[in-house]
Design an enzyme around this catalytic site. Structure first.
Site, PDB file in Angstrom:
ATOM      1  N   HIS A   1       0.878  -1.180   0.000  1.00 15.29           N
ATOM      2  CA  HIS A   1       0.000   0.000   0.000  1.00 15.29           C
ATOM      3  C   HIS A   1       0.917   1.233   0.000  1.00 15.29           C
ATOM      4  CE1 HIS A   1      -2.759   2.951   1.875  1.00 15.29           C
ATOM      5  NE2 HIS A   1      -3.749   2.159   1.496  1.00 15.29           N
TER       6      HIS A   1
ATOM      7  N   ASP B   1       3.123  -4.560   8.135  1.00 19.64           N
ATOM      8  CA  ASP B   1       1.902  -3.791   7.899  1.00 19.64           C
ATOM      9  C   ASP B   1       0.742  -4.771   8.056  1.00 19.64           C
ATOM     10  OD1 ASP B   1      -0.366  -2.649   6.888  1.00 19.64           O
ATOM     11  OD2 ASP B   1       0.572  -1.810   5.100  1.00 19.64           O
TER      12      ASP B   1
ATOM     13  N   LYS C   1     -10.600  -0.540  10.469  1.00 20.16           N
ATOM     14  CA  LYS C   1     -10.814  -1.716   9.613  1.00 20.16           C
ATOM     15  C   LYS C   1     -11.233  -2.932  10.440  1.00 20.16           C
ATOM     16  CE  LYS C   1      -7.225  -0.286   6.322  1.00 20.16           C
ATOM     17  NZ  LYS C   1      -7.908   0.193   5.120  1.00 20.16           N
TER      18      LYS C   1
HETATM   19  N1  PMP Z   1      -1.736  -0.808   4.586  1.00 21.49           N
HETATM   20  C1  PMP Z   1      -2.682  -1.555   4.010  1.00 21.49           C
HETATM   21  C2  PMP Z   1      -2.343  -2.938   3.532  1.00 21.49           C
HETATM   22  C3  PMP Z   1      -3.963  -1.038   3.865  1.00 21.49           C
HETATM   23  O1  PMP Z   1      -4.921  -1.770   3.269  1.00 21.49           O
HETATM   24  C4  PMP Z   1      -4.251   0.265   4.332  1.00 21.49           C
HETATM   25  C5  PMP Z   1      -5.640   0.872   4.215  1.00 21.49           C
HETATM   26  N2  PMP Z   1      -6.245   0.680   2.982  1.00 21.49           N
HETATM   27  C6  PMP Z   1      -3.214   0.993   4.936  1.00 21.49           C
HETATM   28  C7  PMP Z   1      -1.982   0.419   5.049  1.00 21.49           C
HETATM   29  C8  PMP Z   1      -3.428   2.388   5.450  1.00 21.49           C
HETATM   30  O2  PMP Z   1      -4.325   2.402   6.501  1.00 21.49           O
HETATM   31  P1  PMP Z   1      -4.884   3.779   7.076  1.00 21.49           P
HETATM   32  O3  PMP Z   1      -5.429   4.545   5.902  1.00 21.49           O
HETATM   33  O4  PMP Z   1      -5.933   3.364   8.037  1.00 21.49           O
HETATM   34  O5  PMP Z   1      -3.735   4.483   7.722  1.00 21.49           O
END
Ligand code: PMP
Length: 405
Positions: free
Chosen positions: A124, A199, A225
């Protein structure tokens, strides 16, 4: 009441979520954010109704109650991850802030020019950009473990070297659903004396994650989440590392003493929690964890495996569909395109049937580049999704195909 730790009955569990009784909604975007159960909403409301106050500052009753509830939430998180030392749990805004905290407070003080940070091609953006920024400041290099077209990592061991100082890998891909072999990555990190960062944004909400057994150095995830409120997340760090690290943000709460020309720092974890924290949200996350424990993380994982298999089999019957990734060990995230229909059009058409799916690059543009697409459609699950909803999705997708013929 929940029939604790039995097999999942999504139709019963849906009743815990007010949104499903208030509107017709097939919600297939839990990888972006989960829906919120009444108990979490009420816990947040109850904080504001009954004992709203700041934490760690005052001796009056409601402030003591708020502090206690906030610290109990921290204890619940530690227990959920099988961590003995509660001071290794730092409240942040979410995964993104947790990773930035490491990049600022550890990487910028411990890496030098030409040292290497290792990530994968399936991260991500929040597990790419903070390292790019840090590498730029230091003159360090960002190295990439590529993925194979089935959505699995390609020979991670080949990319470690004596120069590798930190490796950061997603536990479960938010695009392919692949559950990566992070035991192997953590073992490699130890062999090369590198710091390991996981992560866990897509893993901690969906299956049991035993941090003690993993023995990683850092692990990051987001409350929103996993049934919790937005605005709160977690960074786990080994206390011996956290003790040595510089603070991330400066301000109130994170200090022991402040003089006009110098300051000293509070104990961990508060050294990393500058300013008034997200008190209601952290307490709400504690309530979310209670519910997840009651339902059972293994049960959630098993149910999501079943609904994922059912969905993949159903989608495969649709003409012109291309599903990206086919890892043997995977969670409830499925990414696809349908010939000659843009994913945004697809999302728009199924939305007409009150079905919420995601379309776009999923904050993973390097994956899109390698797949040679600008965007994809994505469905993702939680225990409140039913098999009937998958049938509705497939019928709606078939309607979209007819419309574009
Ligand atoms: N890492 C992964 C694998 C994610 O799916 C996400 C959210 N889509 C994030 C990091 C970032 O999370 P946040 O926007 O809650 O900081």
């Amino acid at each position: 009441m929940i029939n604790s730790k039995s097999s999942i009955d999504p139709n019963e569990l849906r009743k815990l979520f007010p949104i499903f009784s208030k509107r017709s909604l097939v919600y297939l975007d839990s990888a972006a954010t989960s829906q919120k159960p009444e108990i979490v909403i009420n816990t947040v409301k109850n904080f504001y109704d009954e004992y709203n106050s700041n934490v760690h500052r005052s001796i009056y009753d409601i402030s003591q109650e708020a502090t206690e509830a906030y610290e109990i939430a921290r204890e619940k998180i530690a227990k959920f991850l099988n961590i003995d030392k509660v001071n290794s749990i730092i409240f942040t805004k979410g995964t993104t802030e947790s990773i930035n905290l490491i990049a600022y407070s550890w990487v910028r003080h411990n890496l030098q020019k030409d040292d290497e940070i290792l990530i994968t091609e399936m991260e991500h953006h929040s597990n790419i950009v903070p390292w790019q920024l840090a590498c730029k400041d230091i003159g360090a290099k960002l190295k990439i473990i590529p993925f194979e077209m089935d959505g699995t990592l390609s020979n991670p061991e080949k990319y470690f070297s004596k120069k590798t100082k930190l490796v950061s890998v997603t536990h479960q891909s938010n695009v392919f659903g692949t559950i990566n072999d992070i035991d192997k990555i953590i073992t490699l990190a130890k062999k090369y004396n590198a710091i390991s960062v996981i992560d866990a944004a897509q893993s901690v909400p969906h299956f049991p994650v035993d941090v003690k057994a993993l023995d990683c150095d850092f692990l990051a995830f987001s409350g929103h989440k996993m049934l919790g409120p937005t605005g709160v997340g977690v960074l786990y760090g080994k206390p011996e590392l956290l003790e040595k690290m510089n603070p991330f943000l400066g301000g109130g709460e994170m200090i022991r003493s402040v003089k006009l020309n110098e300051s000293t720092w509070n104990d961990i974890p508060w050294k990393f929690e500058a300013g008034t924290p997200n008190i209601a949200q952290a307490i709400g996350l504690g309530a979310a964890i209670d519910l997840l424990n009651q339902i059972g993380m293994k049960e959630i994982h098993n149910y999501e495996k079943k609904i994922t298999d059912y969905t993949i089999n159903s989608l495969r019957e649709i003409d012109g569909i291309k599903i990206y990734g086919n890892a043997p060990n995977r969670g409830g995230v499925i990414t696809f395109n349908i010939d000659n229909i843009h994913s945004h059009d697809l999302a728009q058409i199924v939305n007409n049937d009150k079905i919420a799916i995601r379309a776009g690059h999923h904050c993973a543009q390097p994956i899109m580049n390698k797949l040679n697409v600008s965007s994809t459609a994505r469905v993702s699950f939680y225990f409140y999704n039913t098999f009937d909803e998958i049938d509705l999705l497939c019928n709606s997708l078939k309607k979209a195909i007819k419309l574009f013929q």
